[in-house]
Design a protein around this motif. Sequence first.
Motif, mmCIF file in Angstrom:
data_model
loop_
_atom_site.group_PDB
_atom_site.id
_atom_site.type_symbol
_atom_site.label_atom_id
_atom_site.label_comp_id
_atom_site.label_asym_id
_atom_site.label_seq_id
_atom_site.Cartn_x
_atom_site.Cartn_y
_atom_site.Cartn_z
ATOM 1 N N TYR A 176 1.144 -1.501 0.639
ATOM 2 C CA TYR A 176 -0.180 0.064 0.052
ATOM 3 C C TYR A 176 0.698 1.323 -0.161
ATOM 4 C CZ TYR A 176 -3.679 -3.368 1.531
ATOM 5 O OH TYR A 176 -4.122 -4.393 1.939
ATOM 6 N N PHE A 177 1.935 1.215 0.465
ATOM 7 C CA PHE A 177 2.516 2.685 0.562
ATOM 8 C C PHE A 177 3.494 2.422 -0.560
ATOM 9 C CE2 PHE A 177 6.313 5.134 2.327
ATOM 10 C CZ PHE A 177 5.253 6.448 3.671
ATOM 11 N N PHE A 178 4.330 1.801 -1.344
ATOM 12 C CA PHE A 178 5.211 2.083 -2.344
ATOM 13 C C PHE A 178 4.273 1.801 -3.592
ATOM 14 C CE2 PHE A 178 7.689 1.408 1.239
ATOM 15 C CZ PHE A 178 9.050 2.379 0.765
ATOM 16 N N HIS A 179 3.415 0.157 -3.859
ATOM 17 C CA HIS A 179 2.698 0.231 -5.078
ATOM 18 C C HIS A 179 1.713 0.554 -5.211
ATOM 19 C CE1 HIS A 179 5.903 -3.727 -5.604
ATOM 20 N NE2 HIS A 179 5.524 -4.044 -4.322
ATOM 21 N N PHE A 180 0.527 0.662 -4.481
ATOM 22 C CA PHE A 180 0.123 1.785 -5.238
ATOM 23 C C PHE A 180 0.624 3.079 -5.069
ATOM 24 C CE2 PHE A 180 -3.913 4.000 -3.621
ATOM 25 C CZ PHE A 180 -4.731 3.677 -4.843
ATOM 26 N N PRO A 181 1.096 3.414 -4.826
ATOM 27 C CA PRO A 181 1.237 5.080 -5.569
ATOM 28 C C PRO A 181 2.115 4.888 -6.208
ATOM 29 C CG PRO A 181 1.949 4.692 -3.116
ATOM 30 C CD PRO A 181 1.660 3.467 -3.345
ATOM 31 N N MET A 182 2.452 3.650 -7.059
ATOM 32 C CA MET A 182 3.260 4.269 -7.952
ATOM 33 C C MET A 182 2.618 4.144 -9.337
ATOM 34 S SD MET A 182 5.794 1.222 -9.940
ATOM 35 C CE MET A 182 5.986 0.837 -11.374
ATOM 36 N N ILE A 183 1.110 4.034 -8.882
ATOM 37 C CA ILE A 183 0.228 3.850 -10.211
ATOM 38 C C ILE A 183 0.209 5.761 -10.857
ATOM 39 C CG2 ILE A 183 -2.302 4.169 -10.305
ATOM 40 C CD1 ILE A 183 -2.790 2.066 -9.069
ATOM 41 N N PHE A 184 -0.073 6.548 -9.294
ATOM 42 C CA PHE A 184 0.545 7.880 -9.987
ATOM 43 C C PHE A 184 1.363 8.164 -10.164
ATOM 44 C CE2 PHE A 184 -2.632 6.479 -6.248
ATOM 45 C CZ PHE A 184 -4.124 7.031 -6.830
ATOM 46 N N VAL A 185 2.520 7.417 -10.609
ATOM 47 C CA VAL A 185 3.555 8.128 -11.129
ATOM 48 C C VAL A 185 4.088 7.502 -11.805
ATOM 49 C CG1 VAL A 185 6.539 7.990 -10.843
ATOM 50 C CG2 VAL A 185 4.929 8.042 -8.591
ATOM 51 N N MET A 186 3.486 6.403 -12.193
ATOM 52 C CA MET A 186 3.149 6.195 -13.672
ATOM 53 C C MET A 186 2.201 7.728 -14.924
ATOM 54 S SD MET A 186 2.675 2.412 -13.607
ATOM 55 C CE MET A 186 2.748 1.927 -14.875
ATOM 56 N N GLY A 187 1.205 7.876 -13.789
ATOM 57 C CA GLY A 187 -0.196 8.856 -14.376
ATOM 58 C C GLY A 187 0.690 9.697 -14.736
ATOM 59 N N LYS A 188 1.832 10.605 -13.912
ATOM 60 C CA LYS A 188 2.376 11.457 -14.261
ATOM 61 C C LYS A 188 3.223 11.592 -15.162
ATOM 62 C CE LYS A 188 3.749 15.789 -12.836
ATOM 63 N NZ LYS A 188 2.706 17.088 -13.045
ATOM 64 N N ILE A 189 3.910 10.380 -14.930
ATOM 65 C CA ILE A 189 5.381 10.560 -16.031
ATOM 66 C C ILE A 189 5.211 10.233 -17.852
ATOM 67 C CG2 ILE A 189 6.523 11.141 -14.006
ATOM 68 C CD1 ILE A 189 7.627 8.051 -14.957
ATOM 69 N N MET A 190 4.210 9.175 -17.041
ATOM 70 C CA MET A 190 4.113 7.948 -18.969
ATOM 71 C C MET A 190 3.176 8.933 -20.169
ATOM 72 S SD MET A 190 3.155 4.346 -17.364
ATOM 73 C CE MET A 190 4.161 3.759 -19.441
ATOM 74 N N THR A 191 4.340 8.786 -20.996
ATOM 75 C CA THR A 191 3.069 9.621 -22.227
ATOM 76 C C THR A 191 2.895 8.415 -23.216
ATOM 77 O OG1 THR A 191 4.776 9.296 -24.010
ATOM 78 C CG2 THR A 191 6.177 10.878 -22.386
ATOM 79 N N ARG A 192 1.843 8.976 -23.716
ATOM 80 C CA ARG A 192 1.456 8.003 -25.245
ATOM 81 C C ARG A 192 2.094 7.500 -25.438
ATOM 82 N NH1 ARG A 192 -4.532 8.099 -26.294
ATOM 83 N NH2 ARG A 192 -4.593 8.679 -24.086
ATOM 84 N N ASP A 193 3.203 7.854 -26.155
ATOM 85 C CA ASP A 193 4.238 7.494 -26.537
ATOM 86 C C ASP A 193 4.584 5.641 -25.727
ATOM 87 O OD1 ASP A 193 6.085 7.398 -29.316
ATOM 88 O OD2 ASP A 193 7.000 7.586 -27.804
#
Length: 443
Positions: free
Chosen positions: A106-123
Amino acid sequence: MENYLNIKKLTKGAPYQFYRELIWIYVFLLIFEGALRKWVLPGLSTPLLMVRDPIAIWLTCVGIQRGWIRSKYAIVMMFISTLSFIITMVVGHHNLFVAFFGWRIYFFHFPMIFVMGKIMTRDDLIKISRFILYISIPMTILVFMQFHSPQTAWVNIGVGGEGTSAYYGTTEYLRPSGTFSFTSGYVMFQAVVGCVLCYYLLMNETLPKRYQFNKVELILFAACYIFAIPTSVSRTNFFQTLVIILFVFVAVIRQNKLKIRFLKFFFIAVFAVLLILITGIGNMSFDALSDRFELANEAEGGVEGTINERYIGGLLGALVNFNIPILGYGIGLGTNVGAKLMGGSMYSFGFNAEIEWSRIIGECGMFIGWIIIGIRTLFSIDILMKAYRCLVRRLDLLPWILSAGMMLTVPQGQWSIPTNLGFCILLGGLTLAAVNYKRRVKR
């Protein structure tokens, strides 16, 4: 039609490139971790179980430092899981490693979703989709070999180079695991394949040529996916395919422009099925899946009983369990690793940890458990609604089709199993990144 794929100018720019490369490593390890544990480095099978954790921990820590993780869902999840960790050490099972193993989810893996949502592009999303589709071909070949090989064959060897990773789905046929430690990992992989395949079958011609597949490739991808449904001998794989198709139907109904493309989608799927039937390579697989359904129906009272017992009834029934202490038995206890370290199994501590919501309530108690379940459910519904708006307002199919896989995994997926957790985070992160991409780019 407007194109939402930015090629020349990435949405987030070069500063995030290193972190996006870490996500690529995460995806690669997620798919091939089981292969490392079974065939390449069997002596390191135990530490390899957490091989992706350093990436999740690093990205989450960087996300906290740089302010990428601002979602209330992530913040509340991190706080409430930490509270459960403290309670576990004070009045729970007191085992520090078991508690950490559960808390890290819950503390490391779940927040990774929001990191991916922030830095990943459509490319990035398109490239990962293409990679997964290409991987699905050799994966299907491997699964075919495992299905037709005995348990003792090298392709069916278990983690650590011992035992087997293939178990009988019926009295005669094995449930293959692909490159994963167990068959559940392969089924989760197929959920991702199904989503990105449907996206490409509908939207392939609208993408820039460098990202398009030719018709032969699309037929081959579709044939592999359809062939893998019975070969997996998994009812979950079958039902999740129906859910993905349902999302496709909703998209076609809501967008007239998709109706003509759906005809091409339909013809390619039919051609792929005919290819399988004509060659005859899927006959035993279809028999195996049919036997699997018959045996399950006898045990669980038909499809209605299966859905009620394993999904609706099992999940809702887990929400209220007065036999569980109000603060639970301790975070991490219901995971495979935690249960073994405490000298038991997923069924040894007064709750069925195979049912995800039951595991959460058993570990954290009803109060904290309800909050965790609520966060996962509300987050999923929130992203689903945003994905639907993307579909309706700008004909952006990718968020909507990825949300099918997200809804199958994030609210009630088995996060206690590292591979399943990885795919839940991947689908959640990909969907959030697709939703967050709002820039319109001319073709």
